[in-house]
Design an enzyme around this catalytic site. Structure first.
Site, short mmCIF file in Angstrom:
data_model
loop_
_atom_site.label_atom_id
_atom_site.label_comp_id
_atom_site.label_asym_id
_atom_site.label_seq_id
_atom_site.Cartn_x
_atom_site.Cartn_y
_atom_site.Cartn_z
N CYS A 1 41.46 15.30 -19.15
CA CYS A 1 41.66 14.31 -20.21
C CYS A 1 40.55 13.26 -20.19
O CYS A 1 39.44 13.58 -20.55
CB CYS A 1 43.06 13.71 -20.13
SG CYS A 1 43.62 13.20 -21.77
N GLU B 1 48.11 20.12 -15.50
CA GLU B 1 48.97 19.85 -14.34
C GLU B 1 50.46 19.83 -14.69
O GLU B 1 51.31 20.06 -13.83
CB GLU B 1 48.56 18.54 -13.65
CG GLU B 1 48.84 17.25 -14.42
CD GLU B 1 47.71 16.83 -15.36
OE1 GLU B 1 46.90 17.70 -15.73
OE2 GLU B 1 47.65 15.64 -15.73
N ILE C 1 64.25 14.95 -5.95
CA ILE C 1 64.05 16.18 -5.17
C ILE C 1 65.40 16.84 -4.89
O ILE C 1 65.53 18.07 -4.95
CB ILE C 1 63.33 15.87 -3.82
CG1 ILE C 1 62.01 15.13 -4.07
CG2 ILE C 1 63.11 17.13 -3.00
CD1 ILE C 1 60.96 15.93 -4.83
N GLY D 1 38.93 12.40 -17.79
CA GLY D 1 37.92 13.01 -16.91
C GLY D 1 37.00 13.93 -17.71
O GLY D 1 35.77 13.91 -17.53
N SER E 1 66.22 2.45 -2.65
CA SER E 1 65.63 3.39 -3.61
C SER E 1 64.65 4.30 -2.87
O SER E 1 64.47 4.17 -1.66
CB SER E 1 64.95 2.62 -4.73
OG SER E 1 63.96 1.78 -4.18
N SER E 2 64.04 5.20 -3.60
CA SER E 2 63.04 6.14 -3.05
C SER E 2 63.62 7.09 -2.00
O SER E 2 62.93 7.49 -1.07
CB SER E 2 61.85 5.42 -2.42
OG SER E 2 61.28 4.55 -3.34
N THR F 1 76.00 3.36 4.47
CA THR F 1 76.60 4.43 3.66
C THR F 1 78.03 4.07 3.28
O THR F 1 78.45 4.22 2.13
CB THR F 1 76.55 5.76 4.43
OG1 THR F 1 75.20 6.12 4.63
CG2 THR F 1 77.27 6.88 3.69
N GLU G 1 70.78 12.95 -13.24
CA GLU G 1 70.36 12.01 -12.20
C GLU G 1 70.31 10.61 -12.79
O GLU G 1 69.72 10.40 -13.86
CB GLU G 1 68.97 12.43 -11.69
CG GLU G 1 68.42 11.46 -10.66
CD GLU G 1 66.94 11.70 -10.32
OE1 GLU G 1 66.39 12.78 -10.66
OE2 GLU G 1 66.35 10.80 -9.72
N HIS H 1 46.40 18.30 -20.34
CA HIS H 1 46.81 18.10 -18.94
C HIS H 1 47.44 19.39 -18.41
O HIS H 1 48.65 19.57 -18.53
CB HIS H 1 47.85 16.99 -18.85
CG HIS H 1 47.31 15.63 -19.17
ND1 HIS H 1 46.96 14.73 -18.20
CD2 HIS H 1 47.08 15.03 -20.36
CE1 HIS H 1 46.52 13.63 -18.78
NE2 HIS H 1 46.60 13.78 -20.09
N ARG I 1 44.51 9.72 -27.33
CA ARG I 1 44.22 9.26 -28.69
C ARG I 1 42.81 9.60 -29.14
O ARG I 1 42.49 9.56 -30.31
CB ARG I 1 44.33 7.72 -28.77
CG ARG I 1 45.73 7.20 -28.70
CD ARG I 1 45.77 5.70 -28.94
NE ARG I 1 46.91 5.13 -28.26
CZ ARG I 1 48.15 5.19 -28.74
NH1 ARG I 1 48.39 5.74 -29.90
NH2 ARG I 1 49.15 4.67 -28.05
N GLY J 1 43.05 8.80 -17.51
CA GLY J 1 43.21 7.35 -17.48
C GLY J 1 43.00 6.72 -18.84
O GLY J 1 42.70 7.41 -19.82
N1 GLN Z 1 42.17 7.34 -22.77
C1 GLN Z 1 41.88 8.64 -23.23
C2 GLN Z 1 42.46 8.88 -24.62
O1 GLN Z 1 43.34 8.23 -25.04
C3 GLN Z 1 42.33 9.70 -22.26
C4 GLN Z 1 43.80 9.74 -22.03
C5 GLN Z 1 44.22 10.45 -20.77
O2 GLN Z 1 43.43 10.61 -19.84
N2 GLN Z 1 45.48 10.84 -20.70
O3 GLN Z 1 42.04 9.78 -25.29
#
Ligand code: GLN
Length: 535
Positions: A382, A510, A21, A384, A15-16, A193, A143, A508, A463, A355
């Protein structure tokens, strides 16, 4: 093109190898020839989606505009091709089984025994064809996650075998394998292969094209040998050598003739080789950027894939600022009041990462305080952003016990609170505020300047939210709420105008940054991080 054509990308040996890509590169190269293309991924695990998986299990969870939590390969698809993926681009075994079981309960198959073949395989086939039918794509690239021989991928292989049989000239299988170099023998080895192709053949699939991943350049004799042993045309044995960056891969694959091999297999006219102008310009700029910009990622997952899209967005933003982005992971669990200066030293800008849950949040709050009070460009994403908000409440508004309800249910100063519509949710999967929502930017704010417009759309996955009861207090003390959802009034962006760059987004950004369309917030953040360094 009159009828949709289907390209299957499978992998063997290990894998990997970078199937995502390669799939993205195929998409990019066909797009450059004027074709309308989409890419989808099937993951052979039982989870309905990766939303409930820990990043250590599966890397980042990528979110589509329509709110599907998906595999990070979909991020590559979007970054390479600028297409917008949707729910239909991401399937798992869990989703396939669920669809079949729901139909069974509804009575759709009344009287029948439901089996892997044909019911599961039919559902896989239906989902492969769905995109082509609905949007009339010229090419649908599918894929398949995992490696040939895995028990889990057997139904997918059977579905591909049937589709190849039914579609004839309209289906092509690209198989990605690994050619190891044995240092002691001083040789590259093709046996894995050959075995991998035999395994595919044993389930009735003859690959049309082989992409050999290799760390050493493979001579023609090796490619001829593979072609002869695997029943594949010599010009369809493509080598994919290690590249300094994933963004070099489409150009490498074009040089190796991967797109022309695919077109020949479909009986499509090959035509002129597209110049890939803007893409090459990006690579050139990337390679010419020698000076560095140092960005610290304050997060809790010491794993490259966990913040994949953020990393790629920062690399892209570096290139567009003619700098080489150097990223350093800074473990927020290890940050405390005594060592914070040392832990963040040498960084020109700091990203406070998204997170869930308690672990590492105090370190994020300490980092947010340090960068605010030392005026270091800071981007909170988020969770952060939520940590920036909590830090400000604790140290500026004077609520030492301020917190998010996620971390402390009883906090008297719940500056981050659970969203109203989330209160009664008991099911964890796919129930967050997910996908693209509108946001209106405040006139005169820095973010409005950066975006150059007042109405934007960004993708979400959370959330909890900024508690609007505190808005006036925040604004009076210097943290402005500069982006809001026009319907729900949810705060989407906070900034501290007096500082060099101190912005937090509940969304987000990103997920929207691509190679040819880097996200303005990341580009501006990196620009200010560079200026910070030059002071
Ligand atoms: N834990 C936070 C929330 O649920 C932030 C979520 C995140 O960073 N994606 O609101």
């Amino acid at each position: 093109m009159a009828e949709t054509k289907y390209i299957f990308v499978t992998g063997g040996v290990v894998s990997s190898l970078g199937k995502g890509i390669i799939s993205s590169s195929i998409g990019k190269l066909l797009q450059a020839r004027g074709y309308n293309v989409t890419i989808q991924k099937f993951d052979p695990y039982i989870n309905i989606d990766p939303g409930t998986l820990n990043p250590y299990e599966h890397g980042e969870c990528y979110v589509t505009v329509d709110g599907m939590e998906t595999d990070l390969d979909l991020g590559h698809y979007e970054r390479f091709t600028d297409i917008k993926t949707t729910k239909a681009n991401s399937l798992t075994t869990g989703r396939i089984y669920k669809a079949v079981i729901d139909k069974e309960r509804r009575g759709d198959y009344l009287g029948k025994t439901i089996q892997v073949v044909p019911h599961i395989t039919d559902e896989i086939k239906r989902n492969v064809k769905l995109l082509g039918k609905k949007y009339n794509y010229d090419f649908v690239i599918t894929e398949i996650g995992g490696t040939i021989g895995d028990i889990e991928s057997a139904p997918y292989m059977e579905a591909i075998r049937q589709l190849k049989w039914e579609l004839g000239k309209k289906a092509v299988c690209v198989h990605l394998t690994y050619v190891p170099y044995l240092k002691a023998a001083g040789e590259v080895k093709t046996k894995p292969t050959q075995h991998s192709v035999k395994e595919l053949q044993s389930v009735g699939i003859q690959p049309d094209i082989l992409v050999l991943r290799t760390e050493m350049h493979l001579g023609d004799s090796i490619r001829k040998k593979v072609a002869a042993f695997c029943n594949v045309d010599f010009d369809c044995v493509i080598q994919s050598e290690d590249m300094p960056s994933i963004y070099e891969v489409p150009v490498g694959m074009q040089d190796q003739g991967l797109d022309t091999a695919i077109l020949r297999k479909f009986g499509e006219p090959v035509g002129e080789k597209p110049g890939l102008g803007p893409w090459r310009k990006f690579l050139e700029r990337r390679n010419n950027a020698k000076e560095e910009v140092h960005i610290g990622l304050v997060g809790k997952y010491d794993l490259q894939d966990a913040y994949k899209s953020i990393r790629e967005s920062l690399y892209q933003a570096g290139t567009y600022n003619d700098r080489k982005t150097v990223l350093t992971f800074i473990n927020s669990e290890k940050i405390n009041n005594e060592n914070v200066g040392e832990m963040l030293a040498g960084q020109d800008g700091i990203v406070i990462c998204p997170g869930f849950g308690q672990r590492g949040i105090e370190g994020k709050i300490i980092a947010a305080k340090y960068t605010r009070t030392h005026d270091i460009p800071t981007f909170g994403i988020c969770l952060g952003m939520q940590m920036m908000v909590i830090e400000f409440a604790r140290n500026v508004l004077g609520y030492a016990d301020a917190n998010s309800r996620e971390m402390d249910e009883k906090t008297p100063h719940n500056v981050i609170d659970i969203m109203e519509e989330q209160k009664n949710i008991t099911n964890m999967g796919g129930t967050m505020r997910l996908g693209a929502y509108e946001c209106v930017l405040k006139q005169g704010s820095r973010v409005m300047d950066i975006y150059g417009q007042t109405l934007i759309q960004e993708r979400h996955r959370h959330r909890y939210e900024f508690n609007n009861d505190y808005q006036h207090e925040y604004e009076r003390c210097g943290m402005q709420c500069v982006g809001k959802n026009p319907e729900s009034d949810l705060v989407e962006i906070v900034e501290i105008p007096g500082l060099k760059w101190y912005i937090g987004t509940q969304f987000h950004p990103e997920y929207q940054s691509t190679v040819l369309h880097p996200h303005p917030l990341f580009v501006d953040f990196v620009k200010h991080s560079i200026e910070n360094q030059e002071k």
